[in-house]
Enzyme design. Structure first.
Site, PDB file in Angstrom:
ATOM      1  CB  CYS A 284      -1.155  -0.123   1.053  1.00  0.00           C
ATOM      2  SG  CYS A 284      -2.292   1.047   0.957  1.00  0.00           S
ATOM      3  CG  HIS A 369      -4.517  -3.712   2.554  1.00  0.00           C
ATOM      4  ND1 HIS A 369      -3.855  -3.513   3.824  1.00  0.00           N
ATOM      5  CD2 HIS A 369      -4.570  -2.679   1.841  1.00  0.00           C
ATOM      6  CE1 HIS A 369      -3.635  -2.179   3.848  1.00  0.00           C
ATOM      7  NE2 HIS A 369      -4.019  -1.683   2.707  1.00  0.00           N
ATOM      8  CD  GLU A 371      -3.316  -6.737   5.179  1.00  0.00           C
ATOM      9  OE1 GLU A 371      -4.022  -5.704   5.322  1.00  0.00           O
ATOM     10  OE2 GLU A 371      -2.145  -6.468   4.284  1.00  0.00           O
TER      11      GLU A 371
END
Length: 395
Positions: A284, A369, A371
């Site tokens: 990001c 993202h 995760e």
């Protein structure tokens, strides 16, 4: 209680107030995720922003401290169509209305969020004010116009940790040192739970040391790094390259974060001083900073990418990943030296650059993202790639 949203262009939306009474201000953006409102609220990348959720029913399943991405909500305010006064979920610890009031987050509900989102898509994100004082809308519009613009604003140093700390998968602290429950198999972020006998379960089985820059880091990123068998040390945003290298890391991670990447020049300088000396992985804002460190440029998107349903193509494999996004700025692919850097990922909605990898140095980054788990696990391979890069570099 009555509440109002006043936008800088004079558009007014009237509705009902929940959460904390009073007033908040910020850049108004919309998020298209169907679930995960608590993770959204506690993502530090939303600092300085009021978030409109396009899913009409919010608050239904309550809140749970295990789902926090940081110690507290970072959104300035929340706007929804329907806000549930009750919670119906066995994991709920607190009704969402009480949770928002506890952390002083105003909520505006019972407005036409479809009209608001269409307005933002057509005209671009804009500054706004939510207030329970509805007596003078014109004064609120004037306040909205006086809000500092996100362009040129460094918020990474504002949300970053102030001191170095280590993260343990079983620790009950997060980046601010406040209590935070460890993740559970039911944790809605959806991370895979490795078997305890696996060599990748827990950092104690590995000698890999990752130093993670906190520009607004999410707790689930730290969990993913530890689940790849890494010992993680988190450092403040303004930490110099020398101080990081003195910690003798096997790899450096660059986190997500809020605001414009261009004024975060101290981080760009640090990355340039570490390139080629240690493996680097950015997500990001970390991706945007890598782009700047490689000589590229960034620009602001009309209404940003905020949601859990963005299709991203991996140019190397041709596979499409369903990914989670939260960013207002992007790296200009035409500004990147194609002789030195490979453009690895692209957003299929608008063709924006979503990933890059240096052709000779151990450095790669993605805009989205990995995760998070909308895919649900489409992008988790990136953490394994980072581990593999560190192992190969270490020899």
């Amino acid at each position: 209680m009555q509440a109002i949203l006043a936008l800088e262009d004079g558009r007014i939306f009237r509705g009902h107030g929940y959460g904390s009474p009073g007033e908040c201000q910020g850049e108004v953006v919309f998020n298209t995720s169907l679930t995960g409102y608590q993770e959204i609220a506690t993502d530090p990348s939303y600092a300085g922003q009021i978030v409109v959720l396009t899913n009409p029913q919010i608050g239904n399943y309550g809140t749970n401290q295990a789902d926090n991405e940081s110690a507290k909500p970072y959104i300035e305010g929340l706007i929804v169509r329907e806000f549930s006064p009750i919670s119906s979920n066995w994991r709920s610890e607190q009704v969402t209305d009480e949770y928002m009031e506890r952390y002083s987050v105003p909520v505006l509900a019972e407005i036409d969020t479809r009209a608001l989102v269409r307005h933002l898509r057509t005209h671009g994100v804009m500054r706004g004010v939510i207030s329970t004082d509805v007596s003078d809308p014109d004064a609120l519009v004037a306040k909205a116009r006086a809000i500092r613009k996100m362009d040129g604003t460094d918020l990474a140093r504002v949300v970053s940790t102030k001191s170095i700390y280590t993260f343990d998968q079983e620790d009950t602290r997060n980046q601010t040192g406040d209590p935070l429950l460890a993740s559970s198999p039911a944790q809605s972020a959806g991370c895979p739970i490795h078997d305890a006998a696996s060599p990748r379960h827990g950092w104690e089985t590995s000698n890999l040391h990752v130093v993670a820059y906190d520009f607004g880091i999410k707790t689930n990123i730290l969990r993913m790094l530890t689940r790849e068998g890494c010992r993680v040390t988190v450092v403040p945003a303004e930490t110099t390259a020398k101080d990081v290298l003195d910690l003798k890391p096997d790899g450096v991670f660059l986190s997500n974060g809020p605001g414009d990447p261009e004024p975060v020049d101290y981080a760009v300088k640090a990355i340039q001083n570490m390139m080629g000396r240690v493996p680097i992985f950015g997500i990001c804002l970390g991706h945007q900073l890598c782009g700047l460190a490689l000589g590229g440029k960034t620009y602001k998107l009309k209404f940003g990418h905020h949601g859990g349903n963005h299709p991203v193509r991996n140019n190397s494999t041709g596979k499409v990943e369903i990914t989670a996004h939260n960013h207002n700025f992007a790296v200009d692919p035409d500004s990147i030296n194609a002789n030195e850097v490979e453009l690895t990922h692209v957003d299929l909605n608008d063709q924006t650059l979503e990933g890059l990898r240096h052709k000779t140095l151990p450095l790669f980054s993605v805009q989205y993202h990995p995760e998070a788990a909308p895919g649900p696990h489409d992008s988790h391979y990136l953490f394994h790639d980072f581990r593999q890069m560190m192992e190969e570099w270490k020899g």
